[in-house]
Design a protein around this motif. Structure first.
Motif, PDB file in Angstrom:
ATOM      1  N   PRO A 141      52.869  62.630  20.893  1.00 10.67           N
ATOM      2  CA  PRO A 141      52.309  62.309  19.577  1.00 10.67           C
ATOM      3  C   PRO A 141      51.409  63.449  19.099  1.00 10.67           C
ATOM      4  O   PRO A 141      50.895  64.228  19.901  1.00 10.67           O
ATOM      5  CB  PRO A 141      51.501  61.036  19.836  1.00 10.67           C
ATOM      6  N   PRO A 142      51.213  63.577  17.778  1.00  7.18           N
ATOM      7  CA  PRO A 142      50.320  64.627  17.255  1.00  7.18           C
ATOM      8  C   PRO A 142      48.917  64.473  17.820  1.00  7.18           C
ATOM      9  O   PRO A 142      48.462  63.368  18.121  1.00  7.18           O
ATOM     10  CB  PRO A 142      50.322  64.395  15.749  1.00  7.18           C
ATOM     11  N   GLN A 143      48.208  65.582  17.945  1.00  7.15           N
ATOM     12  CA  GLN A 143      46.846  65.557  18.450  1.00  7.15           C
ATOM     13  C   GLN A 143      45.881  64.959  17.441  1.00  7.15           C
ATOM     14  O   GLN A 143      44.842  64.446  17.819  1.00  7.15           O
ATOM     15  CB  GLN A 143      46.390  66.967  18.817  1.00  7.15           C
ATOM     16  N   MET A 144      46.212  65.049  16.147  1.00  2.00           N
ATOM     17  CA  MET A 144      45.361  64.517  15.076  1.00  2.00           C
ATOM     18  C   MET A 144      46.199  64.402  13.825  1.00  2.00           C
ATOM     19  O   MET A 144      47.312  64.926  13.763  1.00  2.00           O
ATOM     20  CB  MET A 144      44.147  65.427  14.843  1.00  2.00           C
ATOM     21  N   SER A 145      45.640  63.766  12.807  1.00  2.88           N
ATOM     22  CA  SER A 145      46.350  63.665  11.533  1.00  2.88           C
ATOM     23  C   SER A 145      46.200  64.969  10.754  1.00  2.88           C
ATOM     24  O   SER A 145      45.326  65.789  11.052  1.00  2.88           O
ATOM     25  CB  SER A 145      45.791  62.500  10.710  1.00  2.88           C
ATOM     26  N   VAL A 146      47.037  65.144   9.757  1.00  2.00           N
ATOM     27  CA  VAL A 146      46.956  66.338   8.917  1.00  2.00           C
ATOM     28  C   VAL A 146      45.611  66.381   8.196  1.00  2.00           C
ATOM     29  O   VAL A 146      44.988  67.445   8.093  1.00  2.00           O
ATOM     30  CB  VAL A 146      48.127  66.383   7.911  1.00  2.00           C
ATOM     31  N   ASP A 147      45.130  65.241   7.712  1.00  2.00           N
ATOM     32  CA  ASP A 147      43.819  65.199   7.040  1.00  2.00           C
ATOM     33  C   ASP A 147      42.697  65.628   7.986  1.00  2.00           C
ATOM     34  O   ASP A 147      41.802  66.386   7.602  1.00  2.00           O
ATOM     35  CB  ASP A 147      43.521  63.797   6.495  1.00  2.00           C
ATOM     36  N   GLU A 148      42.737  65.144   9.226  1.00  2.00           N
ATOM     37  CA  GLU A 148      41.727  65.546  10.205  1.00  2.00           C
ATOM     38  C   GLU A 148      41.789  67.047  10.462  1.00  2.00           C
ATOM     39  O   GLU A 148      40.762  67.723  10.535  1.00  2.00           O
ATOM     40  CB  GLU A 148      41.925  64.794  11.522  1.00  2.00           C
ATOM     41  N   PHE A 149      43.011  67.574  10.590  1.00  4.80           N
ATOM     42  CA  PHE A 149      43.158  69.011  10.806  1.00  4.80           C
ATOM     43  C   PHE A 149      42.590  69.807   9.636  1.00  4.80           C
ATOM     44  O   PHE A 149      41.884  70.795   9.833  1.00  4.80           O
ATOM     45  CB  PHE A 149      44.622  69.400  11.024  1.00  4.80           C
ATOM     46  N   GLU A 150      42.898  69.403   8.410  1.00  4.39           N
ATOM     47  CA  GLU A 150      42.413  70.144   7.239  1.00  4.39           C
ATOM     48  C   GLU A 150      40.890  70.162   7.185  1.00  4.39           C
ATOM     49  O   GLU A 150      40.288  71.179   6.847  1.00  4.39           O
ATOM     50  CB  GLU A 150      43.015  69.570   5.968  1.00  4.39           C
TER      51      GLU A 150
ATOM     52  N   GLY B 109      52.409  69.160  15.329  1.00  2.46           N
ATOM     53  CA  GLY B 109      51.419  68.210  15.792  1.00  2.46           C
ATOM     54  C   GLY B 109      50.423  68.760  16.788  1.00  2.46           C
ATOM     55  O   GLY B 109      49.652  68.022  17.385  1.00  2.46           O
TER      56      GLY B 109
END
Length: 101
Positions: free
Chosen positions: A10-19, A39
């Motif tokens: 699974p991804p390490q975090m969401s795209v929003d969290e990454f941004e 991810g």
């Protein structure tokens, strides 16, 4: 962390969290660029040195005293750039192509 589904982690975090994280890192650490691929969080290699200080030195050393520079040249990306006196060097910017997306 959840177990992989069909062999995919699974991804390490969401795209929003990454941004949000990438925005904070960009403001806080000079030259740091984060990437989020498949991810996974990663960091692009940082260039050597403190380029901000080099630019400041160039501006101070080459300031035409409030006047405009007499020559403005537009060169193709990746070509060498000759800097006039007092700097008097030729910059090879071909390696910069490796840092462009």
């Amino acid at each position: 962390m959840s177990p992989p589904i069909d062999g995919l982690d699974p991804p390490q975090m969401s795209v929003d969290e990454f941004e949000r994280l990438a925005s904070l890192a960009f403001r806080e650490i000079e030259g740091l660029r984060l990437e989020f691929l498949d991810g996974r969080l990663g960091a692009e290699p940082r260039p050597e040195g403190r380029h901000g200080r080099v630019i400041q030195w160039l501006v101070r050393s080459c300031d035409p005293g409030g006047a405009r520079y007499g020559t403005v040249r537009t060169l193709p990306f990746g070509k060498t750039v000759p800097l006039p006196a007092p700097v008097g060097i030729v910059l090879d910017i071909e390696p910069l192509k490796n840092w462009v997306r």
